[in-house]
Enzyme design. Sequence first.
Site, short mmCIF file in Angstrom:
data_model
loop_
_atom_site.label_atom_id
_atom_site.label_comp_id
_atom_site.label_asym_id
_atom_site.label_seq_id
_atom_site.Cartn_x
_atom_site.Cartn_y
_atom_site.Cartn_z
N GLY A 168 0.76 -1.21 0.13
CA GLY A 168 0.01 0.05 -0.13
C GLY A 168 0.90 1.28 -0.05
CG ASP A 169 3.43 1.67 3.24
OD1 ASP A 169 2.37 2.14 3.28
OD2 ASP A 169 4.42 1.01 3.75
#
Length: 309
Positions: free
Chosen positions: A252-253
Amino acid sequence: MIYTLTLNPAIDLFIKTQQMAPNTVNRTDSYDVQANGKGVNVSCILKRRGVDNTALGVGAGFTLDYIADFLTQQGVPNHFYKDAGFTRINVFARVVTTDTEYKLVNPGPQISADTLNQLYQQLTTLGSDDWLCVSGSFAQGIAPAFLLKLGALSQKNGFQLIIDSAYPEAVEALAYKPLLVKPNDIELMNWFHQTGEADLTTMITLGHRALEAGAQNILVSLGAAGALFMNQDVTLVGNAPKIAVLNTAGAGDTMLGTFLAGLYQHHDLAETLKLAIAAGSDTARQAWITDFSNTDELLGQIKIRKMEG
Protein backbone atom coordinates in the site's frame (compact mmCIF):
# COMPACT_ATOMS: atom_id res chain seq x y z
CA MET A 1 9.58 19.78 -1.27
CA ILE A 2 7.71 16.66 -0.20
CA TYR A 3 8.11 15.65 3.43
CA THR A 4 7.04 12.26 4.75
CA LEU A 5 6.10 11.86 8.39
CA THR A 6 6.49 8.53 10.18
CA LEU A 7 5.26 8.60 13.77
CA ASN A 8 5.84 4.90 14.49
CA PRO A 9 8.78 3.62 12.39
CA ALA A 10 9.87 0.01 12.55
CA ILE A 11 12.43 -2.54 11.55
CA ASP A 12 10.67 -5.43 9.85
CA LEU A 13 12.07 -8.93 9.97
CA PHE A 14 10.71 -10.84 6.97
CA ILE A 15 10.95 -14.64 7.16
CA LYS A 16 10.24 -17.25 4.50
CA THR A 17 9.75 -20.76 5.85
CA GLN A 18 8.33 -24.03 4.56
CA GLN A 19 6.36 -24.70 7.74
CA MET A 20 5.36 -23.11 11.03
CA ALA A 21 4.82 -25.81 13.65
CA PRO A 22 4.25 -25.13 17.38
CA ASN A 23 6.61 -26.22 20.16
CA THR A 24 9.49 -27.06 17.84
CA VAL A 25 12.39 -25.39 16.04
CA ASN A 26 11.25 -24.11 12.65
CA ARG A 27 14.16 -23.74 10.23
CA THR A 28 13.70 -20.85 7.80
CA ASP A 29 14.56 -20.72 4.11
CA SER A 30 15.58 -17.06 4.20
CA TYR A 31 15.14 -13.78 6.04
CA ASP A 32 15.49 -10.09 5.35
CA VAL A 33 15.86 -7.11 7.69
CA GLN A 34 14.12 -3.98 6.43
CA ALA A 35 13.90 -0.37 7.56
CA ASN A 36 10.18 0.28 7.61
CA GLY A 37 7.27 2.43 8.65
CA LYS A 38 4.80 3.73 6.09
CA GLY A 39 6.42 7.12 5.62
CA VAL A 40 9.85 5.53 5.33
CA ASN A 41 8.57 3.33 2.50
CA VAL A 42 6.90 6.27 0.77
CA SER A 43 10.16 8.23 0.94
CA CYS A 44 12.09 5.39 -0.67
CA ILE A 45 9.51 5.01 -3.46
CA LEU A 46 9.47 8.76 -4.14
CA LYS A 47 13.25 8.73 -4.42
CA ARG A 48 13.10 5.79 -6.83
CA ARG A 49 10.61 7.77 -8.94
CA GLY A 50 13.00 10.72 -9.12
CA VAL A 51 11.25 12.89 -6.53
CA ASP A 52 13.51 14.42 -3.89
CA ASN A 53 11.99 14.36 -0.43
CA THR A 54 12.83 14.54 3.26
CA ALA A 55 11.77 11.94 5.85
CA LEU A 56 10.69 13.21 9.27
CA GLY A 57 9.53 11.36 12.34
CA VAL A 58 10.09 10.20 15.89
CA GLY A 59 11.53 7.04 17.40
CA ALA A 60 14.05 5.67 19.84
CA GLY A 61 17.19 3.62 20.34
CA PHE A 62 19.70 1.93 18.07
CA THR A 63 16.85 0.61 15.94
CA LEU A 64 15.97 4.18 14.97
CA ASP A 65 19.63 4.77 14.09
CA TYR A 66 19.45 1.82 11.68
CA ILE A 67 16.43 3.35 9.92
CA ALA A 68 18.01 6.81 9.68
CA ASP A 69 21.27 5.35 8.34
CA PHE A 70 19.37 3.32 5.77
CA LEU A 71 17.49 6.37 4.49
CA THR A 72 20.76 8.29 4.23
CA GLN A 73 22.23 5.44 2.16
CA GLN A 74 19.17 5.63 -0.10
CA GLY A 75 19.81 9.32 -0.68
CA VAL A 76 16.85 10.49 1.40
CA PRO A 77 17.62 13.34 3.86
CA ASN A 78 15.99 12.63 7.21
CA HIS A 79 15.47 13.99 10.69
CA PHE A 80 14.00 11.79 13.41
CA TYR A 81 13.49 13.16 16.91
CA LYS A 82 14.80 10.62 19.40
CA ASP A 83 13.23 9.57 22.68
CA ALA A 84 13.96 6.89 25.30
CA GLY A 85 13.40 3.20 24.61
CA PHE A 86 13.54 1.41 21.26
CA THR A 87 11.87 1.72 17.90
CA ARG A 88 9.87 -1.47 17.37
CA ILE A 89 10.83 -4.61 15.47
CA ASN A 90 8.00 -6.41 13.65
CA VAL A 91 7.97 -9.94 12.25
CA PHE A 92 6.34 -11.04 8.98
CA ALA A 93 6.46 -14.75 8.18
CA ARG A 94 5.46 -16.36 4.88
CA VAL A 95 4.72 -20.10 5.29
CA VAL A 96 5.11 -21.74 1.90
CA THR A 97 3.34 -25.09 2.40
CA THR A 98 0.12 -23.46 3.62
CA ASP A 99 0.44 -20.25 1.55
CA THR A 100 -0.22 -18.16 4.64
CA GLU A 101 1.29 -15.01 6.09
CA TYR A 102 1.72 -14.20 9.77
CA LYS A 103 2.09 -10.57 10.84
CA LEU A 104 3.40 -9.81 14.33
CA VAL A 105 3.33 -6.05 14.86
CA ASN A 106 4.66 -4.54 18.08
CA PRO A 107 3.73 -1.23 19.72
CA GLY A 108 6.13 1.65 19.35
CA PRO A 109 8.06 3.44 22.11
CA GLN A 110 6.54 6.00 24.46
CA ILE A 111 7.03 9.43 22.89
CA SER A 112 7.15 12.37 25.28
CA ALA A 113 5.28 15.62 24.79
CA ASP A 114 8.62 17.42 24.56
CA THR A 115 9.86 15.20 21.71
CA LEU A 116 6.58 15.58 19.83
CA ASN A 117 6.70 19.35 20.29
CA GLN A 118 10.22 19.50 18.82
CA LEU A 119 8.92 17.71 15.74
CA TYR A 120 5.89 19.98 15.54
CA GLN A 121 8.07 23.09 15.67
CA GLN A 122 9.91 21.85 12.57
CA LEU A 123 6.60 21.23 10.82
CA THR A 124 5.61 24.86 11.46
CA THR A 125 8.37 25.87 9.01
CA LEU A 126 6.57 24.19 6.08
CA GLY A 127 4.98 26.58 3.61
CA SER A 128 2.93 26.83 0.45
CA ASP A 129 5.55 25.11 -1.72
CA ASP A 130 5.60 21.99 0.47
CA TRP A 131 3.68 18.72 0.70
CA LEU A 132 3.46 16.69 3.92
CA CYS A 133 2.55 13.00 3.74
CA VAL A 134 1.63 11.51 7.13
CA SER A 135 1.34 7.73 7.04
CA GLY A 136 0.63 4.88 9.41
CA SER A 137 0.05 4.38 13.10
CA PHE A 138 1.27 6.63 15.90
CA ALA A 139 3.66 5.57 18.66
CA GLN A 140 2.51 5.54 22.27
CA GLY A 141 2.09 9.05 23.64
CA ILE A 142 0.85 10.49 20.33
CA ALA A 143 -2.92 10.84 20.27
CA PRO A 144 -4.71 10.28 16.94
CA ALA A 145 -6.03 13.84 17.33
CA PHE A 146 -2.54 14.95 16.25
CA LEU A 147 -3.93 14.48 12.72
CA LEU A 148 -6.29 17.39 13.34
CA LYS A 149 -3.43 19.53 14.58
CA LEU A 150 -1.57 18.79 11.36
CA GLY A 151 -4.70 19.61 9.36
CA ALA A 152 -5.08 22.97 11.06
CA LEU A 153 -1.40 23.72 10.50
CA SER A 154 -1.66 22.85 6.80
CA GLN A 155 -4.56 25.24 6.44
CA LYS A 156 -2.72 27.99 8.31
CA ASN A 157 0.63 27.64 6.52
CA GLY A 158 -0.72 26.64 3.10
CA PHE A 159 1.13 23.35 2.59
CA GLN A 160 -0.59 20.34 1.02
CA LEU A 161 -1.45 17.46 3.35
CA ILE A 162 -1.61 13.78 2.37
CA ILE A 163 -3.12 11.32 4.86
CA ASP A 164 -2.76 7.53 5.01
CA SER A 165 -4.26 6.63 8.37
CA ALA A 166 -6.78 4.17 9.71
CA TYR A 167 -7.69 6.36 12.68
CA PRO A 168 -11.29 7.67 12.82
CA GLU A 169 -9.80 11.15 13.25
CA ALA A 170 -8.80 10.97 9.60
CA VAL A 171 -12.46 11.62 8.75
CA GLU A 172 -12.50 14.77 10.88
CA ALA A 173 -9.27 15.87 9.18
CA LEU A 174 -11.07 15.90 5.82
CA ALA A 175 -12.48 19.29 6.84
CA TYR A 176 -8.96 20.71 6.33
CA LYS A 177 -9.14 19.75 2.64
CA PRO A 178 -6.17 17.37 2.36
CA LEU A 179 -4.71 17.00 -1.11
CA LEU A 180 -5.00 13.21 -1.01
CA VAL A 181 -6.24 10.52 1.36
CA LYS A 182 -5.43 6.83 0.89
CA PRO A 183 -7.57 4.40 2.87
CA ASN A 184 -7.90 0.76 1.93
CA ASP A 185 -11.39 -0.64 1.38
CA ILE A 186 -11.88 -1.78 4.98
CA GLU A 187 -10.59 1.50 6.40
CA LEU A 188 -12.95 3.47 4.16
CA MET A 189 -15.86 1.32 5.37
CA ASN A 190 -14.85 1.95 8.98
CA TRP A 191 -14.45 5.69 8.42
CA PHE A 192 -18.15 5.96 7.60
CA HIS A 193 -19.41 3.14 9.85
CA GLN A 194 -20.49 1.13 6.82
CA THR A 195 -21.30 -2.57 7.18
CA GLY A 196 -21.78 -5.25 4.55
CA GLU A 197 -19.78 -5.99 1.41
CA ALA A 198 -16.88 -3.76 0.38
CA ASP A 199 -17.89 -3.90 -3.29
CA LEU A 200 -17.02 -1.29 -5.92
CA THR A 201 -20.41 0.44 -5.79
CA THR A 202 -20.03 0.91 -2.03
CA MET A 203 -16.46 2.16 -2.43
CA ILE A 204 -17.52 4.78 -4.98
CA THR A 205 -20.40 5.91 -2.77
CA LEU A 206 -18.11 6.28 0.24
CA GLY A 207 -15.47 7.93 -1.93
CA HIS A 208 -17.99 10.61 -2.84
CA ARG A 209 -18.70 11.11 0.87
CA ALA A 210 -14.98 11.65 1.51
CA LEU A 211 -14.83 14.20 -1.30
CA GLU A 212 -17.92 15.98 -0.03
CA ALA A 213 -16.32 16.12 3.44
CA GLY A 214 -13.33 17.98 2.01
CA ALA A 215 -10.79 15.59 0.45
CA GLN A 216 -9.44 16.91 -2.85
CA ASN A 217 -8.49 13.42 -4.08
CA ILE A 218 -8.95 9.89 -2.75
CA LEU A 219 -6.99 6.76 -3.62
CA VAL A 220 -8.51 3.51 -2.31
CA SER A 221 -6.52 0.29 -2.21
CA LEU A 222 -8.83 -2.62 -3.04
CA GLY A 223 -6.30 -5.39 -2.36
CA ALA A 224 -6.50 -8.19 -4.91
CA ALA A 225 -9.24 -6.24 -6.74
CA GLY A 226 -6.92 -3.33 -7.62
CA ALA A 227 -7.49 0.34 -6.78
CA LEU A 228 -9.94 3.22 -7.11
CA PHE A 229 -9.08 6.90 -7.62
CA MET A 230 -11.61 9.71 -7.34
CA ASN A 231 -11.82 13.48 -7.34
CA GLN A 232 -14.58 15.92 -8.26
CA ASP A 233 -13.80 15.52 -11.98
CA VAL A 234 -13.05 11.84 -12.54
CA THR A 235 -13.51 8.32 -11.15
CA LEU A 236 -10.93 5.73 -12.24
CA VAL A 237 -10.81 2.01 -11.43
CA GLY A 238 -7.94 -0.36 -12.15
CA ASN A 239 -7.71 -4.12 -11.70
CA ALA A 240 -4.77 -5.86 -10.02
CA PRO A 241 -2.47 -8.16 -12.03
CA LYS A 242 -2.21 -11.83 -11.16
CA ILE A 243 0.86 -12.45 -8.98
CA ALA A 244 2.21 -14.95 -6.47
CA VAL A 245 2.06 -13.03 -3.20
CA LEU A 246 5.14 -13.26 -0.99
CA ASN A 247 4.99 -10.31 1.42
CA THR A 248 2.16 -7.76 1.54
CA ALA A 249 3.99 -5.37 3.89
CA GLY A 250 4.70 -2.15 2.03
CA ALA A 251 2.41 -2.80 -0.95
CA GLY A 252 0.00 0.00 0.00
CA ASP A 253 2.87 2.38 0.76
CA THR A 254 4.36 1.60 -2.65
CA MET A 255 1.05 2.40 -4.33
CA LEU A 256 0.80 5.67 -2.44
CA GLY A 257 4.40 6.72 -3.08
CA THR A 258 4.14 5.92 -6.79
CA PHE A 259 0.84 7.77 -7.18
CA LEU A 260 2.11 10.72 -5.16
CA ALA A 261 5.19 10.97 -7.41
CA GLY A 262 2.97 11.07 -10.51
CA LEU A 263 0.71 13.67 -8.96
CA TYR A 264 3.70 15.82 -7.96
CA GLN A 265 5.18 15.51 -11.47
CA HIS A 266 1.81 16.34 -13.11
CA HIS A 267 1.59 13.02 -14.97
CA ASP A 268 -1.63 11.68 -16.50
CA LEU A 269 -3.86 10.38 -13.71
CA ALA A 270 -4.89 7.15 -15.46
CA GLU A 271 -1.29 6.25 -16.29
CA THR A 272 -0.24 7.18 -12.76
CA LEU A 273 -2.89 4.89 -11.27
CA LYS A 274 -1.85 2.08 -13.59
CA LEU A 275 1.81 2.33 -12.57
CA ALA A 276 0.85 2.64 -8.88
CA ILE A 277 -1.11 -0.63 -9.06
CA ALA A 278 1.75 -2.37 -10.87
CA ALA A 279 4.29 -1.10 -8.35
CA GLY A 280 2.21 -2.15 -5.35
CA SER A 281 1.71 -5.58 -6.89
CA ASP A 282 5.43 -5.95 -7.59
CA THR A 283 6.20 -5.12 -3.96
CA ALA A 284 3.73 -7.80 -2.80
CA ARG A 285 5.60 -10.51 -4.69
CA GLN A 286 9.02 -9.82 -3.16
CA ALA A 287 10.67 -9.37 0.22
CA TRP A 288 10.78 -5.57 0.11
CA ILE A 289 9.57 -2.64 -1.97
CA THR A 290 9.93 -2.60 -5.75
CA ASP A 291 12.81 -0.97 -7.57
CA PHE A 292 10.54 -0.69 -10.67
CA SER A 293 12.78 -2.94 -12.77
CA ASN A 294 10.00 -5.52 -13.21
CA THR A 295 6.84 -3.40 -13.21
CA ASP A 296 6.60 -3.20 -17.02
CA GLU A 297 5.67 -6.88 -17.23
CA LEU A 298 2.67 -6.23 -14.98
CA LEU A 299 1.37 -3.13 -16.78
CA GLY A 300 -0.09 -5.15 -19.65
CA GLN A 301 -2.43 -6.94 -17.24
CA ILE A 302 -3.88 -3.73 -15.83
CA LYS A 303 -6.79 -1.90 -17.41
CA ILE A 304 -7.96 1.50 -16.19
CA ARG A 305 -11.67 2.23 -16.56
CA LYS A 306 -13.25 5.66 -16.36
CA MET A 307 -16.50 5.35 -14.43
CA GLU A 308 -19.56 7.53 -14.81
CA GLY A 309 -21.17 9.22 -11.84
